[in-house]
Design an enzyme around this catalytic site. Structure first.
Site, PDB file in Angstrom:
ATOM      1  N   LYS A  26       1.066  -1.014  -0.161  1.00 15.79           N
ATOM      2  CA  LYS A  26       0.020  -0.332  -0.205  1.00 15.79           C
ATOM      3  C   LYS A  26       0.692   1.394   0.173  1.00 15.79           C
ATOM      4  O   LYS A  26       0.304   2.095  -0.757  1.00 15.79           O
ATOM      5  CB  LYS A  26      -0.878  -0.387   1.064  1.00 15.79           C
ATOM      6  CG  LYS A  26      -2.305  -0.690   1.271  1.00 15.79           C
ATOM      7  CD  LYS A  26      -3.541  -0.163   0.806  1.00 15.79           C
ATOM      8  CE  LYS A  26      -4.303  -1.141   0.385  1.00 15.79           C
ATOM      9  NZ  LYS A  26      -5.474  -1.412   0.437  1.00 15.79           N
ATOM     10  N   LYS A  28      -3.358 -12.741 -11.703  1.00 14.93           N
ATOM     11  CA  LYS A  28      -4.227 -13.142 -11.068  1.00 14.93           C
ATOM     12  C   LYS A  28      -5.402 -13.260 -11.174  1.00 14.93           C
ATOM     13  O   LYS A  28      -5.607 -11.462 -10.577  1.00 14.93           O
ATOM     14  CB  LYS A  28      -3.335 -13.591  -9.611  1.00 14.93           C
ATOM     15  CG  LYS A  28      -3.461 -13.865  -8.788  1.00 14.93           C
ATOM     16  CD  LYS A  28      -3.056 -13.622  -6.790  1.00 14.93           C
ATOM     17  CE  LYS A  28      -3.776 -13.979  -5.853  1.00 14.93           C
ATOM     18  NZ  LYS A  28      -3.818 -13.083  -4.627  1.00 14.93           N
ATOM     19  N   LYS A  66      -9.571  -9.245  -6.498  1.00 11.43           N
ATOM     20  CA  LYS A  66     -10.732  -8.228  -6.176  1.00 11.43           C
ATOM     21  C   LYS A  66     -10.087  -7.494  -6.959  1.00 11.43           C
ATOM     22  O   LYS A  66     -10.691  -6.255  -7.672  1.00 11.43           O
ATOM     23  CB  LYS A  66     -11.083  -8.017  -5.173  1.00 11.43           C
ATOM     24  CG  LYS A  66     -12.024  -8.743  -4.676  1.00 11.43           C
ATOM     25  CD  LYS A  66     -12.871  -8.924  -3.574  1.00 11.43           C
ATOM     26  CE  LYS A  66     -12.303  -9.056  -2.048  1.00 11.43           C
ATOM     27  NZ  LYS A  66     -11.822 -10.460  -1.981  1.00 11.43           N
TER      28      LYS A  66
HETATM   29  P1  ADP Z   1      -8.640 -11.043  -3.834  1.00  5.22           P
HETATM   30  O1  ADP Z   1      -7.187 -11.130  -4.262  1.00  5.22           O
HETATM   31  O2  ADP Z   1      -9.263 -10.887  -4.151  1.00  5.22           O
HETATM   32  O3  ADP Z   1      -8.482  -9.940  -2.728  1.00  5.22           O
HETATM   33  P2  ADP Z   1      -8.652 -12.475  -1.258  1.00  5.22           P
HETATM   34  O4  ADP Z   1      -7.348 -11.626  -0.815  1.00  5.22           O
HETATM   35  O5  ADP Z   1      -9.000 -11.794   0.127  1.00  5.22           O
HETATM   36  O6  ADP Z   1      -8.750 -12.660  -2.400  1.00  5.22           O
HETATM   37  O7  ADP Z   1      -8.352 -13.620  -0.959  1.00  5.22           O
HETATM   38  C1  ADP Z   1      -9.088 -15.159  -0.080  1.00  5.22           C
HETATM   39  C2  ADP Z   1      -7.761 -16.394  -0.133  1.00  5.22           C
HETATM   40  O8  ADP Z   1      -8.930 -16.572  -1.899  1.00  5.22           O
HETATM   41  C3  ADP Z   1      -6.405 -16.236  -0.395  1.00  5.22           C
HETATM   42  O9  ADP Z   1      -6.479 -17.787   0.648  1.00  5.22           O
HETATM   43  C4  ADP Z   1      -5.655 -16.162  -1.463  1.00  5.22           C
HETATM   44  O10 ADP Z   1      -4.440 -17.580  -1.226  1.00  5.22           O
HETATM   45  C5  ADP Z   1      -7.030 -17.086  -2.242  1.00  5.22           C
HETATM   46  N1  ADP Z   1      -6.528 -16.438  -4.150  1.00  5.22           N
HETATM   47  C6  ADP Z   1      -7.182 -15.364  -4.204  1.00  5.22           C
HETATM   48  N2  ADP Z   1      -7.288 -15.456  -5.283  1.00  5.22           N
HETATM   49  C7  ADP Z   1      -6.611 -16.225  -5.321  1.00  5.22           C
HETATM   50  C8  ADP Z   1      -5.951 -16.473  -6.489  1.00  5.22           C
HETATM   51  N3  ADP Z   1      -5.859 -16.180  -7.994  1.00  5.22           N
HETATM   52  N4  ADP Z   1      -5.647 -17.476  -7.330  1.00  5.22           N
HETATM   53  C9  ADP Z   1      -6.181 -18.719  -5.927  1.00  5.22           C
HETATM   54  N5  ADP Z   1      -6.154 -18.976  -4.929  1.00  5.22           N
HETATM   55  C10 ADP Z   1      -6.253 -17.381  -4.979  1.00  5.22           C
END
Ligand code: ADP
Length: 351
Positions: A135, A217, A220
């Site tokens: 950030k 990847k 969100k």
């Molecule tokens: P975002 O990147 O959408 O904010 P989060 O950080 O809230 O997602 O991730 C929540 C969980 O989902 C974590 O355990 C993360 O490792 C898994 N995760 C999120 N995006 C992916 C992805 N593209 N591939 C595999 N696992 C993911």
């Protein structure tokens, strides 16, 4: 098609072992952040594994709304996302009779433990935090909540005396902070009888990163997600927008370098995957065909969960009851930890 949510086995036939189940007597804890709609990356990277073993071990799954406040400061959005996640988990096969699903803020003792832990945390350790540094590097003003995020996460785990934490490899650093805190607390306050356990991170590293519609990847933050419960035109539009190269329809294609095929592999069984891979290599099978196949696979895979999700939407009271019951169980466990912690630290109470 692979088995759909709630009936998936621990062993994934296409990839061998996808997770190593914790030993008997383990207490599994995991937080889910209500910061937006859950997507396929969340499902294959985390939720699927949560659902797989939640009924096999004492488990505490909580919707981390205190954590979400570090980025979402909109009451209606936070309330909506929190309930949405509860509905998503129930629709995907979470059984509230066998495990606990609750809101983090229903166990406010966790903030008390966070404060105690903050007094044991060197600022220099938090300054190395990846999310915080990201950030700051992006020029955003990181609030103190984001700075202390790993400390709240440690309290989340240790207040329930969690022994196993199913997380993605990206969370390893935070689990190390948690282990350091448990050790520091025990060294300083617990003498010969440790009060806090040393949790095992139990890294879920078997599912490769799920690509988003733009090939990065799925996240969100990148606005490239396909929601678990997207359907109809929304789902179709997102699938059709997945980025591919421009190889003409009639030419052979390499499935292994294609985002559409990476997603197909998550949903298809061995035969379907081999068949589609052969179509790619043979030629005469365009990316439009692959996207249509992917759309059918996604629709089919989540069909039952989607139907359950629709029913739950009109049963908010039931969902709140599930969360209430989960919180009651969690709070009992948290209170036990907290009375030992208070006594050990000398925080006398007249209550
Ligand atoms: P975002 O990147 O959408 O904010 P989060 O950080 O809230 O997602 O991730 C929540 C969980 O989902 C974590 O355990 C993360 O490792 C898994 N995760 C999120 N995006 C992916 C992805 N593209 N591939 C595999 N696992 C993911």
């Amino acid at each position: 098609m692979k088995s759909s949510p709630s009936s998936s086995p621990i062993i994934d036939r296409t990839r061998g072992r996808v997770d190593v189940a914790p030993a008997a007597g383990s207490v599994v804890v995991s937080g889910i952040q209500p910061s937006g709609k859950l997507h396929l990356g969340n499902y294959f990277g985390a939720i699927r594994q949560h659902i797989r073993f939640h009924d096999k071990h004492e488990s505490y799954f909580f919707i981390v709304n205190y954590h979400a406040l570090t980025s979402i400061q909109d009451a209606e959005a936070l309330r909506r996302y929190s309930l949405d996640i509860a509905m998503d988990y129930l629709a995907l096969g979470f059984d509230p009779e066998k495990s606990n699903l609750f809101l983090q803020s229903d166990v406010p003792e966790v903030t008390e433990l966070t404060w105690i832990f903050l007094t044991l945390t060197p600022v220099s350790q938090l300054e190395k935090g990846v999310a915080y540094k990201d950030k700051v590097a992006q020029g955003l003003t990181a609030n103190a909540g984001l700075f202390a995020y790993p400390v709240l996460q440690a309290a989340d785990i240790l207040i329930y005396a969690g022994t196993h934490v199913p997380v993605g490899a990206d969370q390893k650093q935070n689990i190390e902070i948690c282990r350091d805190l448990a050790q520091r607390f025990n060294d300083r306050f617990a003498g010969d009888a440790p009060i806090l356990p040393d949790p095992d991170p139990y890294i879920l590293d078997t599912v490769a990163v799920v690509p988003g519609t733009d090939g990065q990847k799925m996240s969100k933050s990148y606005r490239n997600t396909i929601g678990i419960f997207d359907e109809g035109k929304t789902l179709k539009k997102k699938v059709m927008s997945i980025v591919t190269d421009s190889t003409p329809l009639e030419d052979p294609k390499d499935p292994d370098s294609c985002n559409v095929f990476a997603l197909i592999s998550l949903f298809a069984d061995d035969n379907q995957r081999d068949e589609i891979a052969a179509n790619y290599r043979r030629g005469g099978y365009g990316y439009g065909h692959a996207k249509k196949d992917l759309l059918a696979l996604i629709t089919d895979y989540f069909a039952e969960a989607r139907a359950r999700r629709h029913v739950l939407e009109s049963k908010e009271d039931y969902v709140l009851d599930v969360l209430r019951q989960g919180a009651e169980n969690a709070r009992k466990r948290a209170s036990e930890t907290m009375s030992r912690v208070r006594e050990a630290t000398g925080l006398i109470t007249t209550r």
